[in-house]
Design a protein around this motif. Structure first.
Motif, short mmCIF file in Angstrom:
data_model
loop_
_atom_site.label_atom_id
_atom_site.label_comp_id
_atom_site.label_asym_id
_atom_site.label_seq_id
_atom_site.Cartn_x
_atom_site.Cartn_y
_atom_site.Cartn_z
N GLN A 121 0.82 -1.21 0.00
CA GLN A 121 0.00 0.00 0.00
C GLN A 121 0.85 1.27 0.00
N VAL A 122 1.89 1.32 0.85
CA VAL A 122 2.69 2.55 0.89
C VAL A 122 3.52 2.73 -0.38
N VAL A 123 4.00 1.63 -0.95
CA VAL A 123 4.75 1.72 -2.21
C VAL A 123 3.82 2.16 -3.33
N ASP A 124 2.61 1.64 -3.36
CA ASP A 124 1.65 2.05 -4.39
C ASP A 124 1.24 3.52 -4.23
N GLN A 125 1.12 4.00 -2.99
CA GLN A 125 0.82 5.42 -2.76
C GLN A 125 1.97 6.29 -3.26
N PHE A 126 3.19 5.85 -3.00
CA PHE A 126 4.38 6.55 -3.48
C PHE A 126 4.38 6.59 -5.01
N SER A 127 4.13 5.44 -5.63
CA SER A 127 4.09 5.35 -7.08
C SER A 127 3.01 6.26 -7.66
N ALA A 128 1.85 6.27 -7.05
CA ALA A 128 0.76 7.13 -7.51
C ALA A 128 1.14 8.60 -7.39
N ALA A 129 1.84 8.96 -6.31
CA ALA A 129 2.28 10.33 -6.13
C ALA A 129 3.29 10.74 -7.20
N LEU A 130 4.01 9.75 -7.73
CA LEU A 130 4.96 10.00 -8.82
C LEU A 130 4.29 9.99 -10.19
N GLY A 131 3.03 9.61 -10.21
CA GLY A 131 2.30 9.54 -11.48
C GLY A 131 2.25 8.14 -12.06
#
Length: 184
Positions: free
Chosen positions: A165-175
Protein backbone atom coordinates in the motif's frame (compact mmCIF):
# COMPACT_ATOMS: atom_id res chain seq x y z
CA UNK A 1 7.50 7.21 -15.77
CA UNK A 2 9.61 8.53 -12.92
CA UNK A 3 13.20 7.96 -11.92
CA UNK A 4 13.39 6.64 -8.36
CA UNK A 5 16.53 6.63 -6.24
CA UNK A 6 16.30 3.82 -3.68
CA UNK A 7 18.71 4.57 -0.83
CA UNK A 8 19.70 2.01 1.78
CA UNK A 9 21.15 3.69 4.85
CA UNK A 10 22.30 0.45 6.44
CA UNK A 11 25.99 -0.05 7.21
CA UNK A 12 25.60 -3.85 7.11
CA UNK A 13 26.48 -6.11 4.17
CA UNK A 14 23.72 -8.55 5.17
CA UNK A 15 21.18 -5.79 5.76
CA UNK A 16 17.48 -6.63 6.01
CA UNK A 17 16.83 -2.98 5.19
CA UNK A 18 18.72 -3.19 1.89
CA UNK A 19 17.08 -6.50 0.98
CA UNK A 20 13.65 -5.06 1.74
CA UNK A 21 14.39 -2.03 -0.44
CA UNK A 22 15.58 -4.16 -3.34
CA UNK A 23 12.39 -6.22 -3.02
CA UNK A 24 10.29 -3.05 -3.18
CA UNK A 25 12.41 -1.75 -6.08
CA UNK A 26 11.09 -4.68 -8.11
CA UNK A 27 7.51 -3.53 -7.56
CA UNK A 28 8.35 0.04 -8.55
CA UNK A 29 10.14 -1.16 -11.70
CA UNK A 30 7.13 -3.31 -12.59
CA UNK A 31 5.04 -0.13 -12.39
CA UNK A 32 7.26 1.42 -15.05
CA UNK A 33 9.65 3.47 -12.94
CA UNK A 34 13.39 3.52 -13.51
CA UNK A 35 14.86 2.48 -10.15
CA UNK A 36 18.44 3.27 -9.21
CA UNK A 37 19.71 1.53 -6.05
CA UNK A 38 22.22 3.26 -3.79
CA UNK A 39 23.72 1.50 -0.78
CA UNK A 40 25.34 4.23 1.32
CA UNK A 41 27.71 1.65 2.86
CA UNK A 42 29.46 1.40 -0.53
CA UNK A 43 30.54 5.04 -0.40
CA UNK A 44 34.10 5.24 0.94
CA UNK A 45 34.21 6.02 4.67
CA UNK A 46 36.92 8.62 4.16
CA UNK A 47 34.61 10.56 1.83
CA UNK A 48 31.65 10.39 4.21
CA UNK A 49 33.46 10.99 7.49
CA UNK A 50 35.96 13.46 6.04
CA UNK A 51 33.15 15.51 4.47
CA UNK A 52 34.92 15.36 1.12
CA UNK A 53 32.33 17.09 -1.06
CA UNK A 54 34.58 16.69 -4.11
CA UNK A 55 35.14 12.94 -3.74
CA UNK A 56 33.86 11.21 -6.90
CA UNK A 57 31.49 8.99 -4.87
CA UNK A 58 29.92 12.01 -3.16
CA UNK A 59 29.66 13.88 -6.46
CA UNK A 60 27.99 10.82 -8.02
CA UNK A 61 25.54 10.43 -5.10
CA UNK A 62 24.66 14.13 -5.33
CA UNK A 63 24.01 13.74 -9.06
CA UNK A 64 21.80 10.70 -8.43
CA UNK A 65 19.67 12.70 -5.99
CA UNK A 66 19.44 15.59 -8.48
CA UNK A 67 18.37 13.23 -11.27
CA UNK A 68 15.65 11.47 -9.26
CA UNK A 69 11.98 12.39 -9.34
CA UNK A 70 11.36 10.36 -6.21
CA UNK A 71 13.50 8.96 -3.43
CA UNK A 72 12.92 5.93 -1.23
CA UNK A 73 15.04 6.19 1.90
CA UNK A 74 15.36 3.09 4.05
CA UNK A 75 17.27 2.86 7.29
CA UNK A 76 17.59 0.61 10.27
CA UNK A 77 17.01 2.30 13.63
CA UNK A 78 19.97 2.55 15.98
CA UNK A 79 19.57 4.27 19.34
CA UNK A 80 16.18 5.75 18.39
CA UNK A 81 17.39 7.38 15.16
CA UNK A 82 18.36 6.61 11.58
CA UNK A 83 21.81 5.22 10.85
CA UNK A 84 25.01 7.23 11.09
CA UNK A 85 26.06 6.43 7.52
CA UNK A 86 22.76 7.80 6.25
CA UNK A 87 23.23 10.92 8.40
CA UNK A 88 26.75 11.38 7.01
CA UNK A 89 25.46 11.22 3.43
CA UNK A 90 22.49 13.52 4.02
CA UNK A 91 24.84 16.04 5.64
CA UNK A 92 26.99 16.11 2.48
CA UNK A 93 24.12 16.69 0.07
CA UNK A 94 23.08 20.23 -0.86
CA UNK A 95 20.71 21.78 1.71
CA UNK A 96 17.70 21.45 -0.60
CA UNK A 97 18.64 18.23 -2.39
CA UNK A 98 15.07 16.94 -2.09
CA UNK A 99 13.33 20.04 -3.46
CA UNK A 100 10.52 19.05 -5.81
CA UNK A 101 10.89 15.35 -4.99
CA UNK A 102 8.44 12.84 -3.60
CA UNK A 103 9.99 10.84 -0.76
CA UNK A 104 9.06 7.51 0.83
CA UNK A 105 10.72 6.94 4.23
CA UNK A 106 11.06 3.33 5.41
CA UNK A 107 12.50 2.19 8.73
CA UNK A 108 13.37 -1.26 10.07
CA UNK A 109 13.97 -2.10 13.69
CA UNK A 110 13.95 -4.81 16.29
CA UNK A 111 11.22 -3.35 18.49
CA UNK A 112 8.08 -1.26 18.11
CA UNK A 113 9.72 1.06 20.66
CA UNK A 114 11.57 2.55 17.67
CA UNK A 115 8.53 3.27 15.52
CA UNK A 116 8.63 6.98 16.38
CA UNK A 117 12.05 7.31 14.72
CA UNK A 118 10.20 7.53 11.43
CA UNK A 119 8.29 10.69 12.31
CA UNK A 120 10.58 12.28 14.90
CA UNK A 121 14.05 11.58 13.51
CA UNK A 122 13.89 10.89 9.76
CA UNK A 123 10.89 12.89 8.52
CA UNK A 124 12.11 16.28 9.90
CA UNK A 125 15.44 15.91 8.10
CA UNK A 126 13.73 15.01 4.82
CA UNK A 127 11.40 17.97 5.24
CA UNK A 128 14.29 20.34 5.98
CA UNK A 129 15.92 19.21 2.72
CA UNK A 130 12.94 20.56 0.78
CA UNK A 131 11.00 17.40 -0.09
CA UNK A 132 7.90 18.42 -2.04
CA UNK A 133 5.86 15.52 -0.70
CA UNK A 134 6.76 12.95 1.95
CA UNK A 135 4.30 10.10 1.60
CA UNK A 136 3.25 7.93 4.50
CA UNK A 137 6.27 5.92 5.54
CA UNK A 138 6.39 2.51 7.14
CA UNK A 139 8.16 0.87 10.07
CA UNK A 140 8.93 -2.83 9.62
CA UNK A 141 9.97 -5.11 12.44
CA UNK A 142 13.12 -7.14 11.74
CA UNK A 143 11.24 -10.32 12.65
CA UNK A 144 8.86 -9.70 9.72
CA UNK A 145 11.72 -9.99 7.21
CA UNK A 146 13.21 -13.45 6.79
CA UNK A 147 16.23 -14.05 4.59
CA UNK A 148 16.42 -17.36 2.75
CA UNK A 149 19.56 -19.33 1.93
CA UNK A 150 19.33 -18.04 -1.65
CA UNK A 151 19.53 -14.43 -0.37
CA UNK A 152 15.88 -13.74 -1.16
CA UNK A 153 13.48 -12.49 1.47
CA UNK A 154 10.09 -13.43 2.76
CA UNK A 155 7.96 -10.73 4.32
CA UNK A 156 5.24 -11.50 6.87
CA UNK A 157 1.84 -11.29 5.09
CA UNK A 158 0.40 -8.33 7.04
CA UNK A 159 3.65 -6.38 6.63
CA UNK A 160 3.81 -7.23 2.91
CA UNK A 161 0.29 -5.92 2.45
CA UNK A 162 1.06 -2.67 4.29
CA UNK A 163 4.28 -2.18 2.31
CA UNK A 164 2.41 -2.78 -0.94
CA UNK A 165 0.00 0.00 0.00
CA UNK A 166 2.69 2.55 0.89
CA UNK A 167 4.75 1.72 -2.21
CA UNK A 168 1.65 2.05 -4.39
CA UNK A 169 0.82 5.42 -2.76
CA UNK A 170 4.38 6.55 -3.48
CA UNK A 171 4.09 5.35 -7.08
CA UNK A 172 0.76 7.13 -7.51
CA UNK A 173 2.28 10.33 -6.13
CA UNK A 174 4.96 10.00 -8.82
CA UNK A 175 2.30 9.54 -11.48
CA UNK A 176 2.51 5.77 -11.74
CA UNK A 177 -0.30 3.25 -11.79
CA UNK A 178 -0.30 0.72 -8.96
CA UNK A 179 -0.26 -2.97 -9.82
CA UNK A 180 -3.47 -4.85 -9.15
CA UNK A 181 -1.80 -7.97 -7.74
CA UNK A 182 -0.27 -7.73 -4.26
CA UNK A 183 3.48 -8.12 -3.92
CA UNK A 184 4.66 -11.09 -1.87
Amino acid sequence: MATVLSVSGSPSVSSRTAKLLRHLDTRLAAQGHEVIPLDVRTIPAEALLGADFKHPAIVEATELFARADGVVIGTPVYKAAYSGVLKALLDLLPQYALTGKTVLPLVTGGSTAHVLALDYALRPVLNSMGAAHIVQGWFTLDKDITTGEDGGITIAPATAEALTQVVDQFSAALGGAPLLAAAG
